[in-house]
Motif scaffolding. Structure first.
Motif, short mmCIF file in Angstrom:
data_model
loop_
_atom_site.label_atom_id
_atom_site.label_comp_id
_atom_site.label_asym_id
_atom_site.label_seq_id
_atom_site.Cartn_x
_atom_site.Cartn_y
_atom_site.Cartn_z
N ASP A 53 44.29 44.89 40.96
CA ASP A 53 44.85 43.55 40.93
C ASP A 53 45.85 43.40 42.08
OD1 ASP A 53 45.23 41.04 40.07
OD2 ASP A 53 46.39 41.57 38.28
N MET A 88 46.54 42.04 46.29
CA MET A 88 46.09 41.08 47.29
C MET A 88 45.76 41.77 48.62
SD MET A 88 46.10 38.22 45.84
CE MET A 88 46.85 36.65 45.69
N ASN A 119 44.69 27.02 50.47
CA ASN A 119 44.82 25.57 50.26
C ASN A 119 43.63 24.82 50.84
OD1 ASN A 119 47.11 25.71 48.80
ND2 ASN A 119 48.48 25.54 50.58
N CYS A 132 34.32 35.54 46.73
CA CYS A 132 35.70 35.66 47.10
C CYS A 132 35.83 35.02 48.48
CB CYS A 132 36.05 37.14 47.15
SG CYS A 132 37.59 37.46 47.91
N LYS A 143 42.33 38.75 45.82
CA LYS A 143 42.23 40.04 45.15
C LYS A 143 40.83 40.51 45.48
CE LYS A 143 45.01 38.30 41.40
NZ LYS A 143 45.17 38.08 39.96
N GLU A 176 43.76 32.77 30.64
CA GLU A 176 43.25 34.14 30.67
C GLU A 176 42.25 34.30 29.54
OE1 GLU A 176 47.22 36.32 31.09
OE2 GLU A 176 45.71 37.88 31.41
N ARG A 195 38.57 35.80 33.14
CA ARG A 195 39.40 35.02 34.06
C ARG A 195 40.83 35.51 33.91
NH1 ARG A 195 37.96 29.55 32.99
NH2 ARG A 195 39.09 29.96 31.10
N ASP A 196 41.48 35.80 35.02
CA ASP A 196 42.84 36.34 34.90
C ASP A 196 43.87 35.21 34.98
OD1 ASP A 196 43.36 35.76 37.57
OD2 ASP A 196 43.18 37.84 38.26
N LYS A 197 45.13 35.59 34.92
CA LYS A 197 46.19 34.57 34.82
C LYS A 197 46.27 33.70 36.06
CE LYS A 197 49.92 37.71 36.25
NZ LYS A 197 49.04 38.41 37.19
N ASP A 198 45.76 34.19 37.19
CA ASP A 198 45.80 33.40 38.42
C ASP A 198 44.51 32.60 38.64
OD1 ASP A 198 48.28 34.60 39.03
OD2 ASP A 198 47.21 36.38 39.75
N GLY A 199 43.60 32.65 37.68
CA GLY A 199 42.37 31.87 37.80
C GLY A 199 41.24 32.58 38.52
N TYR A 200 41.41 33.87 38.84
CA TYR A 200 40.33 34.63 39.47
C TYR A 200 39.29 35.02 38.41
CZ TYR A 200 43.01 35.47 43.78
OH TYR A 200 43.68 35.33 44.95
#
Ligand code: PRX
Length: 672
Positions: free
Chosen positions: A11, A13, A30, A451, A458, A483, A528-533
């Motif tokens: 996890d 970057m 963005n 990705c 990530k 999540e 899906r993780d907390k960042d939306g991945y």
């Protein structure tokens, strides 16, 4: 994507190098988000802009996308650009030659199995060969809508034939040239093909394969089962002319039926170089490609002209951040969807220069991939985790002999990539300078999740492509927010999604749309993780992924039970260092039959013959009985645990006879 359980170390970057980011089509997160939002909020405008790049003989009269994904409201359908007329071949060849001035640009560097065999093919030469082949097919009686089966190795004629079909509106059905005669026969019969295109033979590494003989066996089997629809077989003289130094070294006896067989070079000799494209409706079929189905019978996935053109061209451009000076190489075989979309249609639609490679990674030496990258100064390289794991075994030394500094972006596809392989790819092949783009998709979908490498990311997780709206459902079909982990489904179509299962709309609807009305169901699990991945966790149905090739347990079980000694068979996967997963088979023998080494070899051979070498089982275990529920359903979960030697079996209350499990553990195979 990710292997379950490994998230905690992954996890993290990874940022792309600044110079890549500066020139990228999507330079930062963005920009990705802005485009992604536009694609969902205004699909009409978004796809119209993409369509404007291409040639339309007649503009669309309907919207860019129309669909129904809800079985309770009627038949499932997807339509793109209704009323428009176009031609795929015109758009990927003539448009490049005539409108974009790319005639002299190399479309393909063909690199043979032997490093001594290679050639460069420009866009102009490609167009001329395709037109001649189109005229040959027409002369053989092929008309718009007819199916043409293609059983060819990775040679230029494979690309010529598929584009020739696209030019005259015939529907190609390519069968991977590693499939057996049974598999070929099954696919010819389902597609009801008129013409079969094959080659005399091919070297795969050191191994000589008599393709024509396999083809003849397949046609014979078709005749035995029904009256064969194939009237002509067009045969490329590949082995005799190219391999190992020409006709004098021809080691093959090529069986010949003068009624049916036609040599490619003779037919092409006088064929004209001009061929007017057939202007097709946007929703006319482009090709059928068979993929394993969980019932065992392969499904003919059907893709159509306009949507597939828009989607493969756009995904190619963004996934690989394509620029005109790139040399791109996808190591897949065109017999699979990766090759269709990202060797033929996507790169050509973008006017790209690609490598077309016939051979295997370890022939004539284990540095062959790296040698080719250096030779053609490859900038974008797309391969599968199984190839990476295979090459990792030989360490860094084979790479150090070659200059890989041309590489800018690396891609992976086909199966979950394990962190170890990812790091080797990123650190050793890419020298920590090339983003790795992990593309998740299916024969049915074309690229859907990826990705965005040039956005910060990530490395093992991903975001959806433009126009794609994924969501995660639980077993009850409820959407999970934030999540979450569950079934990966899609709420709406994009232009490149499959249209139906060929001649079997009912199977199409039942396979992908019945479980959760309103959604396309992938058959894969996802988190899906907390960042939306999104993190793909692997298949959640009875499908196996061996070296990136999807196959169904039912298909292999059906092959095993064809043996006269086998009463019942059950197949599960077991992790494998190179292949990702391999086949672990349990067989219950008929009374009085003995489980011997010879029988094991016979069974392996049978599966190879019925399906092809890719399906060869690694393990075959004797199973005096299989673990079943009281209602007689095989408990595969337990078999998987036996195969993996996991003794913590959890709840066994539904098991009819618990003693069976003990016996299976005592007889399990340790080594292949
Ligand atoms: O399970 C997923 C796996 O391969 C399946 C699709 O197989 P196929 O139709 O043969 O197409 C392969 C080439 C696109 C999917 O349902 N799969 C594919 N790519 C990935 C993957 N699993 C994890 N990560 C991937 N990148």
């Amino acid at each position: 994507m990710v292997v379950p359980g490994s998230q905690h170390i992954e996890d993290k970057m990874y940022n792309p190098p600044a110079e890549l980011q500066r020139d990228a089509h999507v330079p930062d997160f963005n920009s990705y988000l802005a485009l992604y939002r536009k694609s969902l909020e205004n699909p009409e405008g978004f796809w119209k802009e993409v369509a404007d790049e291409f040639f339309w003989k007649k503009p669309a009269t309907g919207p860019m996308l129309q669909y129904n994904f809800d079985m309770t409201k009627g038949n499932i359908y997807v339509k793109c650009m209704e009323g428009a007329k176009t031609n795929m071949c015109y758009n990927v060849l003539d448009r490049n030659v005539k409108e974009r001035n790319l005639g002299e640009q190399v479309a393909y560097y063909w690199e043979g199995n032997s490093p001594d065999h290679h050639m460069a093919i420009t866009y102009r030469q490609l167009l001329s060969q395709v037109c001649r082949c189109a005229n040959v097919l027409k002369q053989m009686g092929v008309k718009k809508g007819d199916r043409v089966s293609i059983y060819l190795p990775m040679i230029p004629e494979l690309v010529y034939t598929m584009l020739a079909c696209a030019r005259i509106g015939a529907v190609h059905s390519i069968v991977f040239a590693g499939f057996s005669s049974d598999s070929l026969c099954e696919r010819i019969m389902d597609a009801q093909s008129r013409i079969l295109v094959t080659a005399d033979g091919v070297y795969r590494g050191e191994k000589l394969i008599n393709l024509k003989q396999i083809t003849d066996e397949a046609l014979e089997k078709c005749r035995e089962k029904a009256s064969s629809t194939v009237t002509k077989c067009l045969v490329v003289k590949h082995h005799a002319l190219r391999a190992k130094g020409g006709a004098a070294c021809n080691k093959l006896q090529t069986p010949w039926d003068s009624e049916c067989d036609v040599w490619w070079d003779e037919a092409m000799r006088d064929a004209p170089e001009e061929c007017e494209p057939e202007w097709l409706d946007a929703e006319d079929p482009l090709f059928i490609l068979y993929t394993s189905g969980s019932t065992g019978k392969p499904k003919g996935v059907l893709h159509t002209v306009a949507g597939y053109l828009l989607y493969t061209s756009l995904t190619f451009k963004y996934v690989f951040d394509h620029h005109h000076d790139d040399v791109y190489w996808c190591t897949a075989d065109i017999g699979w969807i990766t090759g269709h979309s990202y060797i033929t249609y996507g790169p050509l639609a973008n006017g790209a220069t690609s490598v077309l490679f016939e051979g295997i990674p370890v022939h004539p030496h284990v540095g062959r991939f790296w040698e080719i990258i250096e030779k053609y100064k490859v900038t974008k390289f797309y391969t599968a985790p199984t190839a990476i794991r295979l090459l990792m075994k030989y360490g860094r030394e084979p790479l150090q002999k070659y200059d890989l500094s041309s590489l800018r972006i690396l891609g992976t596809v086909g199966e979950p990539i394990n962190p170890e392989a990812w790091h080797w790819y990123y650190d050793v092949v890419g020298r920590g300078k090339c983003p790795v783009v992990d593309t998740f998709w299916q024969t049915e979908t074309v690229n859907v999740l990826l990705c965005f490498v040039l956005a910060n990311g990530k490395h093992l997780a991903t975001f959806p492509f433009f126009g794609v709206e994924p969501t995660i459902l639980n077993e009850h079909g409820e959407e999970l927010e934030g999540e979450a982990e569950g079934y990966l489904v899609f709420r709406r179509p994009w232009p490149g999604i499959m249209r139906t299962v060929y001649r079997n709309q009912e199977r199409f609807e039942n396979t992908y749309f019945r479980k959760f009305p309103g959604f396309y169901v992938t058959g894969d699990g996802c988190r899906r993780d907390k960042d939306g991945y999104y993190w793909i966790t692997g298949r959640i149905d009875d499908m196996l992924n061996v070296s990136g090739h999807l196959m169904s347990t039912a298909e292999v079980e059906a092959a095993l039970t064809e043996h006269s000694a086998v009463a019942e068979a059950a197949v599960v996967s077991r992790p494998h260092k190179v292949k990702g997963e391999c086949l672990y088979c349990f067989v219950t023998l008929k009374d009085h039959r003995e489980f011997t080494h010879t029988l094991v070899e016979e069974l392996k051979r049978l599966v190879r013959e019925k399906i092809g070498p890719i399906a060869t089982p690694d393990f075959i275990q004797n199973a005096p009985a299989l673990p079943k529920t009281r209602s007689g359903k095989i408990m595969r979960r337990i078999l998987r645990q036996v195969a993996r030697n996991e003794k913590d079996l959890g709840d066994l209350s539904t098991l009819a006879d618990p003693k069976v499990v003990e016996i299976l553990f005592s007889q399990r195979c340790e080594a292949a």
